[in-house]
Design a protein around this motif. Structure first.
Motif: not given
Length: 304
Positions: A59-69
């Motif tokens: 849960x929330x992984x999409x938001x986290x990956x968007x910030x990873x880049x």
């Protein structure tokens, strides 16, 4: 000596994969830190799987990956630029190579952490709120990362997105400086020990080099997790709080007092196991990926 476009493109892809793989451990750690009572990592993970299902671990992984880049791009860019400039400057000042390398690595880790937190702090605030809500529809305050962002902006403004920013800098800047300096020192110590044990000038292959790098990174990451754990717990609590009646939320001191009331000083170490594991694994995969990435991105790969 690096192909910059390849370095950042491959880096974003590789580090996104690492972040996705370790995400469930980070989620369990976060749940432990905000819990009102002590619960082991195994019980927390089992409870999530039983009551919310496997998808809840992401849960929330999409938001986290968007910030990873963008965060990793800032991190690696600041790391390489600072290391290059400071390394050159320290050598010109007459420092021995080993000392110059340690200073350059420490300065690079410090600047990289500060640069990355400009992106990571808002991403953490949003993703951690998603991590901490139950999967039951009746208990879900947010539908997705965009909804979290809108609600934070409506109640707290931009300041709400950067809640815990000062603590994040206090946690990650010094620990990154120490980590990169100790990492290079640890490698030299390991190699010196190997050569002394064999009593010969040992020439390792690439697999051995990566193994030593991974071991050194894991040791540095675990130690860093232990030292910074209380501050990380307080930071996480601050970041998942709602605006509510207290416009800017409780202070660091109030949050610390609440933790101590709940479970004594050991409450500050809730989630230590998952954080130790995630930081050790993250450090190991990060440094091996980082070293591999530099080799893949080298302009003159034939010479390597």
């Amino acid at each position: 000596m690096l192909d910059k476009s390849k370095f950042f493109f491959l880096g974003a892809a590789m580090f996104s994969g690492v972040s996705a793989g370790l995400y469930p451990v980070v989620l369990i750690k976060t749940r432990q830190q905000v819990a009102q009572s002590e619960l082991s990592a195994m019980r927390t993970g089992y409870s999530i799987l039983r009551n919310e299902g496997f998808r809840a671990l992401y849960r929330g992984v999409g938001t986290s990956l968007m910030g990873t880049v963008p965060a990793r791009a800032l991190y690696m860019g600041a790391l390489e630029v600072t290391k290059s400039y400071v390394g050159t400057a320290t050598v010109r000042l007459g420092f021995p190579d080993a000392t110059a390398a340690a200073i350059a690595n420490a300065a690079a880790g410090l600047s990289a952490a500060v640069a990355a937190q400009l992106v990571w702090t808002p991403v953490d605030v949003v993703s951690q709120r998603l991590m901490c809500q139950s999967g039951k529809a009746s208990m879900c305050r947010y539908t997705n990362g965009v909804d979290v962002f809108r609600q934070i902006m409506r109640t707290d403004g931009v300041r709400g997105l950067y809640r815990g920013f000062g603590l994040s800098i206090l946690i990650y800047a010094p620990s990154n400086a120490v980590w990169w300096a100790s990492y290079s020192a640890a490698q030299r110590t390991v190699w010196d020990g190997v050569c002394s044990y064999l009593n010969v000038a040992y020439k390792p292959d690439s697999k051995t080099v990566m193994a030593v790098q991974g071991i050194s990174a894991a040791m540095a990451g675990g130690a860093s997790a232990l030292i910074t754990m209380p501050l990380d717990t307080i930071k996480t609590r601050l970041q998942v709080l709602e605006g509510g009646e207290e416009k800017h939320g409780p202070t660091v001191r109030q949050t610390f007092r609440n933790l101590v009331k709940e479970g004594g000083l050991m409450a500050c170490y809730r989630g230590l196991g998952p954080r130790w594991a995630s930081m050790s694994m993250s450090a190991t995969t990060m440094i091996t990926t980082y070293e591999c990435l530099k080799r893949l991105s080298a302009k003159n790969q034939e010479a390597l």
